[in-house]
Motif scaffolding. Structure first.
Motif, short mmCIF file in Angstrom:
data_model
loop_
_atom_site.label_atom_id
_atom_site.label_comp_id
_atom_site.label_asym_id
_atom_site.label_seq_id
_atom_site.Cartn_x
_atom_site.Cartn_y
_atom_site.Cartn_z
N PHE A 170 7.02 10.53 13.93
CA PHE A 170 6.99 9.41 13.01
C PHE A 170 5.63 9.39 12.34
N VAL A 171 5.62 9.03 11.05
CA VAL A 171 4.36 8.86 10.33
C VAL A 171 4.18 7.38 10.12
N THR A 172 3.16 6.77 10.73
CA THR A 172 2.97 5.34 10.62
C THR A 172 2.45 4.98 9.25
N ALA A 173 2.42 3.67 8.99
CA ALA A 173 2.07 3.21 7.65
C ALA A 173 0.73 3.75 7.23
N GLY A 174 0.74 4.53 6.15
CA GLY A 174 -0.51 5.05 5.60
C GLY A 174 -1.06 6.23 6.34
N ALA A 175 -0.40 6.68 7.43
CA ALA A 175 -0.93 7.78 8.21
C ALA A 175 -0.93 9.05 7.39
N GLY A 176 -1.87 9.93 7.66
CA GLY A 176 -1.94 11.20 6.97
C GLY A 176 -2.79 11.16 5.73
N LEU A 177 -3.19 9.97 5.27
CA LEU A 177 -4.08 9.91 4.13
C LEU A 177 -5.43 10.46 4.57
N LEU A 178 -5.99 11.33 3.73
CA LEU A 178 -7.23 11.96 4.14
C LEU A 178 -8.42 11.07 3.86
N ALA A 179 -9.45 11.26 4.63
CA ALA A 179 -10.76 10.74 4.28
C ALA A 179 -11.68 11.93 4.35
N PHE A 180 -12.77 11.88 3.64
CA PHE A 180 -13.61 13.05 3.69
C PHE A 180 -15.05 12.74 3.41
N ALA A 181 -15.86 13.61 3.91
CA ALA A 181 -17.23 13.79 3.52
C ALA A 181 -17.53 15.16 4.05
N ALA A 182 -18.30 15.95 3.38
CA ALA A 182 -18.49 17.32 3.82
C ALA A 182 -19.95 17.67 3.86
N SER A 218 8.22 10.58 -10.90
CA SER A 218 9.02 11.60 -10.22
C SER A 218 8.28 12.92 -10.25
N SER A 219 7.88 13.40 -9.07
CA SER A 219 7.14 14.64 -9.01
C SER A 219 7.89 15.72 -8.25
N GLY A 220 9.08 15.41 -7.77
CA GLY A 220 9.79 16.36 -6.94
C GLY A 220 9.29 16.35 -5.51
N LEU A 221 8.34 15.43 -5.20
CA LEU A 221 7.79 15.31 -3.87
C LEU A 221 8.00 13.88 -3.40
N THR A 222 8.28 13.68 -2.11
CA THR A 222 8.41 12.34 -1.57
C THR A 222 7.45 12.20 -0.41
N ALA A 223 7.08 10.98 -0.10
CA ALA A 223 6.07 10.73 0.91
C ALA A 223 6.68 10.14 2.17
N PRO A 224 6.68 10.89 3.29
CA PRO A 224 7.20 10.32 4.52
C PRO A 224 6.21 9.34 5.10
N ALA A 225 6.43 8.05 4.91
CA ALA A 225 5.50 7.05 5.39
C ALA A 225 6.25 5.76 5.66
N GLY A 258 0.79 -1.22 0.00
CA GLY A 258 0.00 0.00 0.00
C GLY A 258 0.82 1.27 0.00
N LEU A 259 2.08 1.20 0.44
CA LEU A 259 2.94 2.37 0.44
C LEU A 259 3.94 2.35 -0.69
N ALA A 260 3.92 1.29 -1.50
CA ALA A 260 4.90 1.19 -2.58
C ALA A 260 4.67 2.28 -3.62
N LYS A 261 5.76 2.71 -4.24
CA LYS A 261 5.69 3.79 -5.23
C LYS A 261 6.64 3.49 -6.37
N ALA A 262 6.14 3.56 -7.60
CA ALA A 262 7.01 3.32 -8.75
C ALA A 262 8.10 4.39 -8.78
N LEU A 291 1.47 17.46 0.42
CA LEU A 291 1.29 16.88 -0.92
C LEU A 291 2.25 15.72 -1.15
N ALA A 292 3.40 15.77 -0.49
CA ALA A 292 4.38 14.69 -0.65
C ALA A 292 3.84 13.38 -0.13
N GLU A 293 2.85 13.41 0.73
CA GLU A 293 2.26 12.19 1.27
C GLU A 293 1.27 11.56 0.30
N ARG A 294 1.09 12.17 -0.86
CA ARG A 294 0.08 11.71 -1.81
C ARG A 294 0.61 11.44 -3.20
#
Length: 499
Positions: A320-332, A176-183, A168-172, A423-426
């Motif tokens: 520390f950012v745990t596995a998958g932490a910081g991913l948003l969920a939403f409903a408004a 390359s977006s110039g952003l990295t995800a701390p996870a 779930g945290l793997a990334k090709a 944004l780097a987390e996404r």
């Protein structure tokens, strides 16, 4: 609260619950077509309306299906529940996880070293295909009885296959977006994974392999906590900095050859440049160390330990950012006000939607719905304000043909990260990233990252900025309508105001 088992998931009969996590629930089911047990991984209900989480969930299944290797968990199929939640049908790992086995006690040194070789071989498959796992933990290493048809090179002792799971945290790496995800998981993730400015590559997985080895071969019975210490506070730069002090050699069990300990010491180096370049190089070094150490002696025969210094203290004061932490969920949950206008965001007299202090001008024909930013709580314990806007909000999360946007405001996120760091987390694993740009629109200076995708939604835009007066971090995820581009996105961002 116990989880109630559904009778069926798609065509599969549900037998029992296998486990639950932050983002998914896994059931043991029966495949009537193959007449065999399967593991069915279902996205958690509270994340079902978030495009990012849905995409990451499906990305994992697609990646495993595409690689289709005996050292990785096989994927049979994907599907969708009546409520729109995706599920993936995986081969059942009837032998459980490495975490389960370690809970019963340490493995013999020779068995642990052989298992480490098999795990490294699985990670090397990912690296050959340009993928970084980034979350190598005992819970993500599974065991499956070897199929009767043949042994296969992924088989370990006892007629089992050792499988690498949970990508779930793997990334090709090619994305390359110039952003990295701390996870990642504390104790196993490399120091650079906690730095949004750092590059995360295959050497982060080498660090994870080294930390798995410390769990298998180390003196401490519990999971390691944090990277090895870089020395006392006066030692200088932080871990990962070119001038940081080297970590002390790991403290291992009696019977671990000094040659193997040296390999683990290099694998867990604080600086990526000091580690092996990838899992294949780590595996080759481990094999050389075992061969050099054997010399006619059994691996379990006591040998001197490399270091008898006190075990590394638990690190504190570090985020520390745990596995998958910081991913948003939403409903408004939004109220609408104003008069119908010409239809461009930001134009006078257009319809507006309001959630707390957020007001968003709606494109013509768009509506708002929901109940706040799920998973994001303010200091008062209430959900932080957010809006989902779309021509059809109910279909936006599940139908890639429907445009829409999520807009949220989070004071808590602003205290822990920056717009670019958020944004780097996404990352969007299979999409092509445009250069990150900055634009001043409405209430904020926005950092904007756009992703062109080969399947599903053709264009996904992520944007974040700091609200004026330190009100919080503004975040927007936009799927523009067909023909909409930067102009549409900027107009929508320009229509975001704070009351």
């Amino acid at each position: 609260m116990p989880v109630t088992a559904p009778a069926r998931i798609g065509p599969y009969r549900v037998e029992r619950l296998l486990g639950t996590g932050s983002f998914a629930t896994v059931w043991l089911g029966h495949d009537p077509a193959l007449d065999c047990p399967v593991a069915i991984k279902v996205l958690a209900e509270n994340w079902s309306h978030d495009l990012r989480v849905r995409e990451r969930f499906l990305d994992e299944a697609r990646l495993l299906r595409r690689l289709a290797h005996e050292r990785l968990v096989p994927v049979h199929a994907v599907g969708e529940l009546p409520d729109g939640r995706p599920y993936a049908v995986l081969a059942w790992a009837d032998g459980g996880s490495l975490r389960d086995r370690l809970a019963r006690g340490p493995l013999p040194v020779s068995d642990a070293v052989a298992l480490l070789d098999q795990i490294a071989a699985g990670v090397a498959v990912l690296h050959r295909h340009g993928v970084v796992h980034r979350d190598l933990t005992p819970g993500n290493i599974l065991f499956r009885s070897r199929p009767r048809a043949g042994s296969g090179s992924g088989s370990g002792a006892g007629g089992e296959q050792v499988l690498v799971a949970d990508l779930g945290l793997a990334k090709a790496l090619a994305v390359s977006s110039g952003l990295t995800a701390p996870a990642g998981t504390p104790g196993y993730m490399a120091p650079e994974q906690d730095d949004p400015r750092a590059v995360v590559d295959t050497r982060a997985d080498v660090f994870g392999l080294g930390r798995l080895a410390l769990r298998l071969l180390g003196d401490a019975p519990a999971d390691p906590v944090g990277p090895p210490p870089a020395g006392p506070p006066s030692a200088g730069p932080p871990p990962g900095h070119p001038g940081a002090s080297p970590a002390p050699p790991p403290r291992l069990r009696d019977g671990v050859p000094a040659e193997v300990a040296a390999v683990l010491h290099r694998a867990t180096a604080l600086r990526p440049a000091d580690r092996y370049p990838d899992a294949a190089a780590f595996r080759a070094a481990l094999a050389r160390a075992v061969a050099a150490a054997s010399g006619g002696a059994h691996p379990d025969r006591p040998r001197p330990r490399v270091d008898r210094s006190p075990a590394p203290p638990q690190r504190t004061g570090r985020r520390f950012v745990t596995a998958g932490a910081g991913l948003l969920a939403f409903a408004a949950l939004a109220t609408t006000s104003g008069d119908a206008g010409p239809g461009r965001p930001g134009q006078p007299h257009a319809m507006t939607a309001v959630s707390g202090p957020i007001t968003v001008t709606l494109p013509a024909g768009w509506r708002a719905t929901g109940t706040g930013w799920a998973g994001q709580y303010g200091d008062d314990g209430d959900l932080e304000p957010a809006l989902v806007i779309s021509p059809d909000p109910g279909r936006w999360a599940t139908d890639p043909r429907v445009p829409g946007a999520f807009v949220g405001l989070s004071p808590s996120l602003a205290r822990r990260t920056t717009p670019q760091g958020y944004l780097a987390e996404r990352p969007h694993a299979d999409c092509v990233a445009a250069p990150v740009r900055r634009t001043r629109q409405g209430a904020a200076d926005w950092v904007v990252a756009a992703f062109t995708c080969p399947s599903g939604r053709p264009l996904i835009v992520e944007a974040a900025g700091l609200a004026p007066g330190r009100a919080g971090l503004l975040y927007a995820q936009v799927v523009p309508p067909e023909g909409g581009g930067d102009g549409f996105v900027d107009a929508l961002l320009g229509g975001v105001r704070l009351g």
